[in-house]
Structure formats: structure tokens, C-alpha cells
Design an enzyme around this catalytic site. Structure first.
Site: not given
Ligand code: 8YV
Length: 320
Positions: A237, A266, A284
Site C-alpha cells: 500500500r 491513488e 496498481h
Molecule cells: C485489488 C489489492 O484487490 O488485493 C489487494 O489488496 O490491492 C488489489 O489486488 C484490486 O485492485 C481490485 O480491487
């Protein structure tokens, strides 16, 4: 004989899998929030029916929404991270929350190495050099940094961290890690201090959870410890790294390079970051492959269906 009315499911975002809609409408009355002209009014209208919310790691699911749904019993999220969901609040009200762990480990670890190689071997810069027709001119392309046999520090040796370590073994890298506590089931060296890990490492990979507990864990001091030949890769993150300190360290040369999939705010990436050649920026996309997204959505639906059939989700987030 009367059939009981299907409980209502509030879907906060579209799920990009053809059979998702069909599976969701089977057991539920579906409310697709993004299609509503007045989403707030739709929530008020259906609040006494909604038992399940479908959300994602990137879709805010705050306490206010949870509190607005008195019959809510399960929140099923797409993604492994849950810092955008008020899980503690939900769990305090006996609402189950599920995520989609494991199915994305391979793709996230693959992209980590994509970013690591891109940062070390200057792949983004090299691409721009070719497209700008600089090859063959006096503008020499600078040398990159060797990856194989180097030292890799992993911050957060969980399921994704382990998949990253597995790949690093193929590059004959020496691996150490920093976690809140030492694991006794791994062959890698433990560093209780993140600063010590950064001082030791050539490459520092951030694979820890997001949220308040890890906010700005990687600060100016850690980046300085990694040093002018060091490189940082972040697939967790944006909040884990102090982005201003990162821009300063990359601009001044105090830090060698970075490969980033995630950002503090983001989709807004600071212009100062975009202007630098020693950072590789992707939007991302660590879990964004056809195969992995299909597996993530299938697991969301498995959680929803299991809840409908048994009252229990299959991959609950442990109590926080
Ligand atoms: C998001 C992510 O899920 O799994 C996570 O924590 O940050 C990504 O894989 C993806 O952007 C779809 O919501």
C-alpha cells in the site's frame, strides 16, 4: 407454499467476470450501487433487506455504510488487503468479513520481480530511450545494476512475501525479512529492526499490510539506510512509505531507485515522481491478470454463496 423473499445484496462495484452477475442473482436480490442515480436514496430504500455487501480492497466500506444497514451480516471483498474496509467495526457488530487471500500470491510476486528487474535494469528508462530514437546517438544509455546474487530484504513475510522469496531463490539472492515477530518456519534471516534490514539490503520489498499500523513505516531514515545503490519495491500500500521522503531521496540520489505499484493517493501520482528516471511507475496492477482476477472474483462469489447456504463465509478475515 410461499418462497421466502431472497435477501438483498448490495454490490458496490461491478465484478468483471461474465458469470458473476448470474451467480449473484441466483440467491439474492441484487442492488448494483454504481447504476443507481441516487446511491444514498437506494441504500435508504433497501436498508432493511440488505444482508450482504460485495466490495473490493480499493472500494471504501466505512463504518457509516455498515451502520446504515441494520440487517447486514456479511461483507465479501475482492482483494487481499482490507485497509479500505472498517473490518473492526463490522466484526464488533458480528458481521463476517471475507477477502480473497492466496489466489493472487503468484501474480503479485511476479509483478514484484517485474518491478525489481525494471528498477535495477532501468527498463522503463530504456524503453523511453528507444522510443525517443536516442539509440545510436551520442546519448549513451547508463549501466544498470545486477540482480542475481544480491541481498533482498522483505518487509512483511506473509503469504505474498513467501511467494516473493521463492522467486528470489531463482535469482540466487540472499533473503532476510522484517516482521513484527520472528517466524520459526522459514529458512530466512530475521531482522527485528527495519533500519538494520534496510542497511543490509540491496533491494527492499514492501509486502506488509496497509492501514494505520504500518503508515509511513518506511520513512526518510529507512530510505537513507537503503542508500544510493539501494532500491525499494512497493506492492503493498502507498501508505506504508512516506511518499514525500521517497521523492526527496530519489531526487537527491540518497536512494538509488524505486519500483512502485501503489501510491499514497491513488490514482494521483505526484508530478515530481513522474519526472524522475530512477523510478518505475505502474498503476496498481499486481493482481491484474485475467486469470487471477477471475480467481479473485470466483472466491468472492464462493464466499457469498457459502454465506447464503450455510450462514458462514469461507475465507473470513481473522478477528482484528
Ligand atoms: C485489488 C489489492 O484487490 O488485493 C489487494 O489488496 O490491492 C488489489 O489486488 C484490486 O485492485 C481490485 O480491487
Amino acid at each position: 407454499m410461499t418462497t421466502p423473499a431472497a435477501p438483498a445484496l448490495l454490490q458496490l462495484l461491478p465484478l468483471n467476470l461474465p458469470q458473476a452477475h448470474e451467480r449473484l442473482t441466483k440467491n439474492y436480490k441484487l442492488i448494483e450501487l454504481w447504476k443507481e442515480s441516487d446511491p444514498k436514496a437506494a441504500i435508504v430504500r433497501h436498508k432493511d433487506d440488505i444482508q450482504v455487501v460485495v466490495t473490493s480492497a480499493m472500494t471504501p466500506t466505512p463504518a457509516e455504510l455498515i451502520d446504515a444497514l441494520p440487517q447486514l451480516k456479511a461483507i465479501c471483498s475482492q482483494g487481499v488487503g482490507y485497509d479500505a474496509i472498517d473490518v473492526k467495526h463490522a466484526q464488533g457488530k458480528n458481521i463476517q468479513v471475507s477477502n480473497t487471500p492466496d489466489v493472487l500470491n503468484d501474480c503479485v510476486a511476479d509483478l514484484t520481480f517485474g518491478l525489481l528487474l525494471a528498477a535495477a535494469r532501468k527498463l522503463g528508462h530504456a524503453e523511453r530511450y528507444v522510443r525517443d530514437n536516442l539509440w545510436g546517438t551520442d546519448a549513451q544509455f547508463p549501466l544498470g545494476t545486477k540482480v542475481s546474487h544480491k541481498k533482498l530484504g522483505i518487509v512483511g513475510l506473509g503469504r505474498i512475501g513467501m511467494a516473493i522469496a521463492q522467486r528470489a531463490a531463482g535469482f540466487n539472492m540472499e533473503i532476510r525479512y522484517h516482521n513484527r515477530s520472528e517466524r520459526n518456519d522459514v529458512p530466512y534471516g530475521y531482522q527485528a529492526s527495519l533500519l538494520d534490514l534496510a542497511t543490509w539490503a540491496d533491494f527492499l520489498v514492501i509486502a506488509t499490510v496497509g492501514g494505520d499500523g504500518t503508515r509511513h513505516l518506511v520513512n526518510a531514515q529507512v530510505l537513507k539506510a537503503l542508500g544510493p545503490n539501494g532500491m525499494i519495491i512497493n506492492i503493498s500500500r502507498g501508505s506504508v512509505i512516506d511518499e514525500t521522503a521517497l521523492i526527496d531521496a530519489l531526487s537527491s540520489g540518497e536512494l538509488g531507485a524505486a519500483g512502485l505499484d501503489v501510491y499514497q493517493n491513488e490514482p494521483n501520482i505526484p508530478d515530481a515522481l513522474k519526472a524522475l528516471d530512477n523510478v518505475v511507475l505502474v498503476p496498481h496492477i499486481a493482481s491484474a491478470t485475467t486469470e487471477t482476477r477471475a480467481a479473485m472474483i470466483a472466491l468472492v462469489l464462493d464466499n457469498v454463496d457459502a454465506f447464503a447456504a450455510t450462514g458462514k463465509v469461507v475465507t473470513p478475515i481473522p478477528a482484528l
